[in-house]
Design a protein around this motif. Structure first.
Motif, PDB file in Angstrom:
ATOM      1  N   HIS A   1       0.828  -1.209   0.000  1.00  0.00           N
ATOM      2  CA  HIS A   1       0.000   0.000   0.000  1.00  0.00           C
ATOM      3  C   HIS A   1       0.861   1.257   0.000  1.00  0.00           C
ATOM      4  O   HIS A   1       0.599   2.193  -0.753  1.00  0.00           O
ATOM      5  CB  HIS A   1      -0.904   0.019   1.242  1.00  0.00           C
TER       6      HIS A   1
ATOM      7  N   GLY B   1      -2.137   4.295  -4.073  1.00  0.00           N
ATOM      8  CA  GLY B   1      -3.301   4.575  -4.906  1.00  0.00           C
ATOM      9  C   GLY B   1      -3.014   4.607  -6.392  1.00  0.00           C
ATOM     10  O   GLY B   1      -3.871   4.940  -7.193  1.00  0.00           O
TER      11      GLY B   1
ATOM     12  N   GLN C   1      -2.524   3.036 -10.028  1.00  0.00           N
ATOM     13  CA  GLN C   1      -3.026   1.844 -10.697  1.00  0.00           C
ATOM     14  C   GLN C   1      -2.229   1.634 -11.967  1.00  0.00           C
ATOM     15  O   GLN C   1      -1.962   2.577 -12.704  1.00  0.00           O
ATOM     16  CB  GLN C   1      -4.494   2.009 -11.044  1.00  0.00           C
TER      17      GLN C   1
ATOM     18  N   ASP D   1      -3.575  -2.800  -8.700  1.00  0.00           N
ATOM     19  CA  ASP D   1      -3.389  -1.779  -7.684  1.00  0.00           C
ATOM     20  C   ASP D   1      -3.008  -2.469  -6.381  1.00  0.00           C
ATOM     21  O   ASP D   1      -2.743  -3.668  -6.376  1.00  0.00           O
ATOM     22  CB  ASP D   1      -4.629  -0.894  -7.538  1.00  0.00           C
TER      23      ASP D   1
ATOM     24  N   THR E   1      -4.619  -3.446  -3.907  1.00  0.00           N
ATOM     25  CA  THR E   1      -5.538  -4.377  -3.243  1.00  0.00           C
ATOM     26  C   THR E   1      -5.551  -5.756  -3.893  1.00  0.00           C
ATOM     27  O   THR E   1      -6.285  -6.632  -3.457  1.00  0.00           O
ATOM     28  CB  THR E   1      -6.977  -3.831  -3.268  1.00  0.00           C
TER      29      THR E   1
ATOM     30  N   GLN F   1     -11.853   4.284   0.801  1.00  0.00           N
ATOM     31  CA  GLN F   1     -10.690   3.435   0.998  1.00  0.00           C
ATOM     32  C   GLN F   1      -9.499   4.213   0.460  1.00  0.00           C
ATOM     33  O   GLN F   1      -9.591   4.745  -0.648  1.00  0.00           O
ATOM     34  CB  GLN F   1     -10.908   2.162   0.168  1.00  0.00           C
TER      35      GLN F   1
ATOM     36  N   ASN G   1      -7.189   3.617  -3.253  1.00  0.00           N
ATOM     37  CA  ASN G   1      -8.050   3.205  -4.347  1.00  0.00           C
ATOM     38  C   ASN G   1      -7.825   4.237  -5.455  1.00  0.00           C
ATOM     39  O   ASN G   1      -7.957   5.433  -5.218  1.00  0.00           O
ATOM     40  CB  ASN G   1      -9.493   3.215  -3.839  1.00  0.00           C
TER      41      ASN G   1
ATOM     42  N   ASP H   1     -16.455  -5.796  -7.603  1.00  0.00           N
ATOM     43  CA  ASP H   1     -15.324  -4.893  -7.825  1.00  0.00           C
ATOM     44  C   ASP H   1     -13.983  -5.597  -7.675  1.00  0.00           C
ATOM     45  O   ASP H   1     -13.008  -4.997  -7.282  1.00  0.00           O
ATOM     46  CB  ASP H   1     -15.409  -3.664  -6.889  1.00  0.00           C
TER      47      ASP H   1
END
Ligand SMILES: Nc1ncnc2c1ncn2[C@@H]1O[C@H](COP(=O)(O)OP(=O)(O)OP(=O)(O)O)[C@@H](O)[C@H]1O
Ligand SMILES: Nc1ncnc2c1ncn2[C@@H]1O[C@H](COP(=O)(O)OP(=O)(O)OP(=O)(O)O)[C@@H](O)[C@H]1O
Ligand SMILES: [Mg+2]
Ligand SMILES: [Mg+2]
Lengths: 502, 336, 332, 327
Positions: free
Chosen positions: B144, B149, B151, B246, B248, C38, C41, C197
């Motif tokens: 992270h 953030g 991508q 990304d 996640t 979040q 993102n 998602d």
């Protein structure tokens, strides 16, 4: 003895080992000569297994050295010991339950075929060959899980033999074996000696020590006492050196008039294990359940106690039927079981001596449902004292005690429940001669106080010396029920091997 | 031994094998779905199934190596995410990087994460569940903080690399072939090499393994490195297949991986099970996802069905084990 | 959506108390905190970036905080922290319309102004909601795009995000309504699939749709993850060019698929503008230019003047449609 | 016994945690603005209540050598059902009772698989982790029920006498005392340690291992249900995805608290200290505007340190002693 003058193959030189405050071994030295079997004897906790573990590379000596072929050995781990040609049979079996018997024997040394792959066929054949040498038949393909202690011990022996070692160390290998297997083991050990290997043999059975070994070392309280040729010794001498005093009678059997039947078993059957077992034990009586290893004796007592379920039949205590499969109910109705495998079944190794000793009496020791410190401690202290358990502190983990002292803790925790029926499975397995006499006296005392005692034992002298009646089992059935007078070595062995008397 | 006897023995063994139950379940599932929707077995659809399972299979194979030695690696999802992002970053900042280099870098980074786990578990002798739960948080946190953030999209990566995710050889996706190769190689190693068998020994009884002279620490360490490397490979494959990366990526996949292994008959406390079972477990879990999507089952039911299936699988496994034990009880141990 | 029972006995919140002064200057040095669903993102990173630009323009202090997983409970904990720090403006996108309500109201009692963007809470828990587009606008746009691409007839399906994404469900409902119009009579919406998602799940769901509806003509995926995954699946399958796809996606994600012909057109608003507008709305609130009441007006930097609509909602504007002709002009 | 406890390494771990906790609170109070305030204290407690509640029975379960990973899914399913029952028109009092009962039933399902079929609880509860969460979606789908009475939702975060101690924390503390007494001072609690170390020996001692584990799972389910009620009311929102992923946080707290994952070791005090430590660290770092990513790294690091540090210290101590002796 030719080895008398030659330099020893291996020498233990001034080794010491402490665990925290406990000095388990202090400045012990003795030689092992090639071509000779050397006995190491001593009371429980004398430090024998600790020596074994130092030879095996499990423990590093705090001081002193191990010398092999005149060179100092530094054993950094079990692998180093194996590489140096030392094979060890530990006091407790160390098998891999999920793996096959053959793999258990050859783990880490499997025969290799093409591309460095394991050659399974060769491995299996080797295993069969080893078992043939030991005169036993165990399916090399079956998993080790579920094997009896005796079979496990045999696999340990096979494993050690497979190493073709120059030094074979055996820590009570015979404790779980019966006469026939012991004889085969000795034959193999003698053959190894003839090939020039050195054998270190530990046992609490003097007949074995005297029949196998040429030299004997006595230890007491972690220190070396003496090393002599066996030919120069008598059993009494050895016992005196071990214990520091004379041991009076080994089987102090008191005569008791049996009372009412307390334990009754009818038609007990567990398919494939035992069938149609029926017997009764009266108050004040000691009934022995004899037989060869694997006859199903332990299984019967486990079923009675509720550990295993059974398919047919019933067991009653004082006339009341026991529910199937509930040890808690068995305990409530006054049965106590001292199991054969104290490590797995008898004790919680990580818990303290105190906790183990009171584990069976948590409810009675609590007040208003709460356990306060004092009562448990007092109870534990009282019972460990009665059984003369040798320990440092009550709060030490029970796993740090020697095998024999552990056994005493198991006995203590059950005797504290004041049982009506005491079932003991191999009660003196791994117990030294002094303690053995104590245990026997204890059993005798209990019987005199009106406890019904059911004793499973593979040691014939114990059976003959202690029992009022002997039930002999063979392959899951009772083949003979002998009174104290009828029971002789011949009659018991006759029934135990299944040759039904006319 | 005659050929016939050999044959019947083989059939018998097959029937006893833990993997058998999963194959049956898989067959039934495909059958039911196909009856409802015949083109479930079309070539495209089969390709999709294989593609869908490939990444999970690679992860499950690695996880099996660790579980067999009585450990567990919960950090695989985080490692996958970290490696996927690293690969994407590498390819987007140096578009000329050959695919082979990208794969090697990814596998290497995964192995490094495995080294961290392995050192902590083997050298500090602490339970793997705790350690890898910790590194699950830590690796994900690093991922992270690095991604912040950002991508990475398919258009940022070279086509040749993305092709890894879509190419086929004789109609079979390259991704599936890679997974198959990984499974066979690891399976062969675990069954036929001493060090492979030692992993089983360690899982079966760690104390006994030490006494037998097995270098327990080294083996456990290696198993974590292998698992990490395979998680890294899975990360690279993920990047190639999905092309959108990304921070996640792979969140929560660790439970799916463990579930695949468990469904595939790998004992959670070590000592038994095979990578083939685990791979089948992974295939079964992904097929359920696809089948339920095809059958248009209320999507809300999907997770519940997966859970039920895990319970059914371990229950069935238990049943088979009990049956085998009962048979052993019938024969005496001394019967050859 | 929300299942409700009986009347709501929660207190009707303090809708726009006090007086607005349209001529007040924007206060400098405002503490503006963005709390996305979040952090990390990509969508919110871009949106919050717009907020940062705006905050710098009006000389406030910007920061972005938030959970690394999209859950309402962690948002509550962050709101409490912000209120503890005496933040002037909290700009947030709600993971749950109700769950963060209590925390937001305590923060407002402690003096913070609350602006929601992208995803609203209950109206009584915030001062202003900055809506990217109206739900009706999205529904109209999406139905129009797909209808153009499939030639006005055939079966279509929707690939949504999670089953409980509030705005997704609102849009899908409105699309169903839109499809009832006569010009779309030949289009049939057969099902809604949920890709959560997640790339992998969206992939699988796309496959599933094509398996179970062999005669499917088009897919609408009004979520950035879903539309990218579906595009990637289609571009590598035999359906490429045969099954139409549109939805809401970012130009960077979709560029490749527009160029290779998998996707003809799709839409999205500018996330950066959304954050930009939200920051200005917050500053206007904190400076007393507006109170959140319907009809009030405020200036939002380069975007010009906006008017607050009913329920305290400000609408950013119609979505941009991207196609081969214009996609290279955008970079987000 | 007191001496005994004091001597054991475990007790030392409790003490270490309490000292670290106190240090964190003092340092954060000085360095982090807004940390040392009644309101913040209230927020902190409200945030840890659910984790603390679930951790209580989980501590006992882990001590017996089992694990329950389905706790957060149980919470979610209970929350979803709570929403549906409320919508169906039942009174909230009745709903709460039913939901806690449902939690117990869900726990009993785990228990049956673990004790009757003798399956590993790690595998079983990974299964029910998925199954219960799935059922939650089946029950409530994409809906959220949010119209619970205001009096109830505010009660969930109301404080004692309007101060900074939430009632929920008081209830948790009372339950913690109950669990602590059961674990550390009753025959039942004693037997849990025995079965955690060696279930076979415990069985041979006449302890009803299966029965004890059965009830622990049931209680774990019921407490998770109760936590579900708290969660639903605190956030005024019944949703199928409530508390998703919370199981890892709870397990982390229990392990940080010094409970051995292999069973047989751990104290309730340690676990409470672990829960509070994690909560306080998170809260302080959040107030100091440390990013969420760093928070995760810190959580992971704490967890690793909790097992690595005692081990490494122990090893070093042994080595040092040996060197002393041989020197
Ligand atoms: N691992 C250990 N931890 C703690 N104490 C030990 C350990 N191993 C041995 N001891 C102690 O060392 C002493 C000597 O033990 P050792 O096992 O060598 O005696 P032994 O003669 O083999 O007795 P036995 O007749 O039971 O075989 C015993 O008091 C035992 O309790
Ligand atoms: N790991 C250990 N930690 C602490 N103490 C130990 C340990 N191992 C052994 N001991 C102690 O060392 C002594 C020697 O034990 P050991 O096992 O060698 O006895 P033993 O002679 O083999 O006894 P037995 O005949 O009963 O097997 C005992 O007092 C035992 O309590
Ligand atoms: Mg010994
Ligand atoms: Mg026996």
């Amino acid at each position: 003895m030719g080895g008398e003058r030659a330099a020893p193959l291996l020498e233990v030189r001034g080794v010491s080992k402490s665990f925290g405050a406990v000095a388990a071994v202090r400045e012990v030295s003795f030689p092992l000569h090639g071509g000779e079997a050397h006995a190491l004897v001593g009371e429980n906790g004398a430090g024998k297994s600790t020596i074994v573990k130092m030879l095996a590379g499990v423990h590093e000596p705090d001081t002193g050295v191990i010398v092999l072929d005149g060179r100092e050995l530094r054993l950094t781990g079990p692998a180093a010991a194996q590489a140096a040609g030392i094979a060890v049979i530990y006091q407790e079996p160390t098998l891999f339950p999920d793996l096959s018997v053959a793999e258990n024997i050859f783990m880490g040394r499997q025969p290799l075929g093409r591309f460095g792959c394991i050659d399974r066929a060769a491995m299996k054949a080797d295993a069969v060959r080893l078992f043939d040498r030991l005169g036993v038949r165990i399916d090399p393909d079956r998993p080790a899980r579920g094997l009896s202690i005796a079979d496990q011990q045999l696999i340990e022996i096979a494993k050690a033999l497979s190493l073709d070692a120059r030094v074979l160390v055996m820590d009570e290998p015979t404790a779980a074996l019966s006469g026939v297997e012991v004889e085969r083991l000795f034959a193999v050990a003698r053959a190894l000696c003839e090939q020039g290997a050195a054998v270190l043999f530990i046992s609490h059975r003097f007949d074995e020590v005297f029949s196998l070994c040429q030299r004997l070392t006595v230890m007491r309280d972690g220190t070396w006492v003496s090393t002599d040729p066996v030919a120069d010794l008598t059993v009494d001498q050895v016992v005196r050196r071990m214990v520091g005093r004379d041991v009076s009678t080994l089987f102090p059997k008191e005569d008791v008039e049996p009372g009412d039947v307390v334990l009754e078993v009818h038609g007990l059957t567990r398919h494939g294990v035992f069938s149609d077992i029926g017997f009764s034990v009266r108050a004040g009586e000691i009934v022995a359940l004899a037989g060869l290893v694997g006859a199903g004796r332990s299984e019967v007592v486990r079923a009675v106690f509720g550990i295993d379920r059974y398919d047919e039949g019933e067991a009653r205590v004082a006339g009341k039927r026991l529910p199937v499969g509930s040890p808690a109910a068995a305990v409530a109705s006054g049965i106590a079981l001292v199991p054969e495998d104290r490590r797995q079944q008898g004790l919680v190794m990580e818990l303290s001596i105190e906790r183990n000793a009171t584990l069976t009496r948590l409810k009675p020791l609590s007040r208003l449902g709460l356990l306060g410190g004092g009562r448990e401690r007092r109870s534990a202290r009282e019972w460990t004292k009665r059984l003369q358990v040798k320990y440092g502190r009550l709060s030490d983990a029970v796993g740090t005690l020697s095998g024999g002292n552990q056994q005493k803790v198991v006995l203590a925790k059950w005797l504290a429940t004041d049982p009506k029926v005491l079932i003991v499975d191999e009660p003196t397995r791994g117990i030294d001669v002094g303690t053995k006499a104590e245990v026997h006296r204890l059993l005798s005392r209990l019987a005199a106080d009106g406890v019904a005692v059911l004793m499973v034992s593979s040691e014939l002298p114990e059976v003959l010396g202690m029992a009022d009646r002997v039930l002999v089992m063979h392959e899951g059935r009772i083949t003979a029920s002998l009174t104290r007078d009828e029971a002789t070595e011949e009659s018991v062995m006759f029934a135990a091997t299944g040759r039904v008397s006319a | 031994m005659s050929a016939r006897e050999n044959g019947s023995r083989f059939v018998h063994k097959l029937w006893l094998a833990r993997e058998f139950g999963i194959v049956v379940a898989l067959g039934l599932l495909v059958l039911v779905t196909t009856v409802d929707s015949p083109n479930f077995l079309s070539p495209q659809s089969l390709r999709d199934l294989m593609l869908g399972a490939a990444i999970l299979v690679v992860l499950a194979v690695g996880q099996t190596v660790v579980i067999i030695s009585r450990n567990i690696d919960l950090s695989v999802g985080a490692v996958l995410g970290l490696v996927a992002f690293a690969t994407g970053k590498l390819l987007s900042s140096a578009p000329g990087t050959p695919t082979v280099v990208a794969v090697l870098v990814g596998v290497g980074l995964g192995a490094v994460c495995g080294v961290v786990n392995g050192v902590l578990v083997a050298a500090a002798r602490v339970p793997a569940l705790v350690i890898t739960l910790g590194t699950l948080y830590a690796f994900r946190g690093i991922d992270h903080s690095w991604a912040r953030g950002e991508q990475i999209n398919a258009s940022d990566m070279p086509r040749s690399f993305l092709g890894l995710g879509t190419w086929t050889v004789l109609g079979v996706p390259v991704l599936a072939l890679i997974a198959l190769a990984v499974m066979l190689a690891v399976g062969f190693y675990l069954r036929n090499y001493r060090s492979g068998r030692e992993l089983y020994a360690i899982g079966s009884e760690p104390a006994a393994a030490r006494l037998s002279g097995i270098p327990v620490g080294r083996r456990v360490f290696t198993s974590f490195v292998v698992c990490g490397a395979l998680a890294g490979l899975a990360g690279v494959l993920y990047a190639a297949r999905f092309g959108t990366i990304d921070a996640t990526v792979g969140t929560g996949i660790e439970l799916q991986v463990v579930a695949a292994a468990v469904v595939g008959g790998v004992a959670i406390f070590g000592g038994s099970g095979s990578v083939y079972g685990a791979a089948l477990g992974a295939l079964l879990l992904t097929t359920i996802g696809s089948s339920l999507a095809v059958l248009r089952i209320n999507p809300f039911w999907q997770q519940a069905v997966v859970g039920g299936l895990i319970l059914a699988a371990i229950g069935l496994d238990r049943l088979l084990a009990v049956r085998a034990a009962n048979r052993l009880r019938g024969r005496s141990s001394h019967g050859a | 959506g929300g299942t409700t029972r009986g009347s709501d006995d929660s207190p009707t919140a303090n809708q726009a108390t006090g007086q607005a002064n349209p001529d007040a200057a924007l206060v400098e040095g405002l503490d503006v905190a963005f709390l996305p669903k979040q952090v990390n993102n990509p969508y919110f990173t871009v949106a919050d970036g717009g907020g940062k630009t705006a905050t710098e323009e009006f000389k406030g202090k910007y920061k972005e905080v938030g959970p690394s997983e999209a859950s309402a409970s962690s948002q509550v904990s962050y709101i409490n922290t912000l209120s503890q720090q005496q933040t002037d403006v909290i700009v947030t996108s709600a993971n749950d319309p109700n769950a963060i309500c209590g925390a937001l109201n305590s923060a407002r009692q402690a003096g913070a102004k609350v602006v929601t963007f992208d995803s609203d809470t209950k109206p009584e828990c915030r001062d202003v909601f900055v809506n990217q587009v109206t739900a009706e606008g999205i529904a109209e746009n999406q139905v129009k795009l797909i209808s153009e691409q499939i030639g006005g007839e055939g079966k279509i399906a929707v690939l949504s995000a999670t089953p409980n994404a509030t705005n997704q469900n609102a849009w899908i409902e409105l699309m169903r309504g839109e499809l009832k119009k006569p010009e779309y009579a030949k289009i049939e919406l057969v099902t809604v699939a949920y890709g959560n998602d997640e790339d992998q799940k969206s992939f699988q769901e796309t496959q599933g749709l094509l398996r179970s509806y062999p005669d499917l003509k088009g897919i609408v995926s009004p979520t950035t993850v879903g539309v990218a995954a579906a595009a990637r699946y289609l571009s590598g399958s035999e359906y490429k060019g045969k099954v139409a796809l549109t939805g809401l996606g970012t130009p960077n994600q979709m560029r490749e698929f527009v160029k290779d012909g998998t996707v003809k057109s799709f839409a999205l608003w500018s996330p950066a503008d959304l954050g930009y507008l939200a920051a200005y709305a917050g500053a206007a609130l904190a400076s007393g230019q507006i109170t959140g009441a319907s009809g009030e007006k405020f200036k939002a930097g380069k975007l010009g003047e906006y008017t607050i609509g009913a329920d305290g909602i400000v609408v950013l504007g119609p979505p941009t449609v991207f196609d081969q002709g214009n996609i290279d002009k955008f970079d987000f | 016994m007191a001496r005994d406890v004091v001597r054991s390494t475990l007790a030392r771990w409790d003490t270490v945690l309490l000292v670290v906790l106190a240090a964190v609170v003092v340092v954060a109070g000085v360095l982090v603005e807004g940390f040392a305030s009644g309101r913040n204290f209230q927020f902190l407690l409200l945030d840890v209540v659910a984790i603390a509640l679930i951790a209580l029975p989980l501590t006992l379960i882990v001590i017996t050598g089992e694990i329950d990973l389905s706790v957060a899914s149980t919470l979610g399913l209970c929350s979803a059902v709570m929403g549906q029952l409320w919508v169906a028109g039942l009174s909230l009092e009745l709903v709460v009772v039913l939901v806690v009962g449902l939690g117990a039933v869900l726990g009993a399902v785990n228990a049956v698989f673990v004790t009757r079929f003798a399956l590993p609880s790690l595998a079983v509860t990974i299964g029910t982790l998925a199954a219960y969460r799935g059922l939650a979606f089946v029950v409530l789908g994409d809906q959220a029920v949010a119209d619970f009475p205001f009096s109830w939702t505010t009660a969930a975060s109301s404080t004692v006498g309007g101060g900074s101690v939430p009632w929920a924390a008081v209830v948790t503390l009372v339950l913690a005392v109950v669990f602590g007494v059961v674990l550390h001072a009753t025959p039942f609690g004693r037997s849990l340690y025995a079965m955690g170390n060696n279930a076979e020996a415990a069985t041979f001692s006449g302890i009803r291992v299966a029965r004890a584990k059965f009830w622990l799972f049931v209680v774990s389910g019921a407490v998770s249900g109760l936590a579900g009620v708290y969660w639903t009311l605190r956030f005024a929102s019944a949703r199928a995805d409530n508390a998703a992923g919370l199981e890892l946080a709870v397990v982390a707290a229990v392990l940080l608290g010094g409970v051995s994952i292999f069973g047989g070791r751990g104290t309730l005090l340690g676990v409470l200290a672990g829960v509070l430590l994690l909560g306080a660290v998170r809260n302080a770092l959040q107030l100091a505007d440390v990013a969420a990513d760093t928070l995760n790294v810190v959580t992971g690091g704490l967890l690793i340190a909790s097992v690595v540090v005692p081990n490494v210290v122990g090893m070093a101590r042994t080595r040092w002693r040996r060197r002393q002796r041989t020197a």
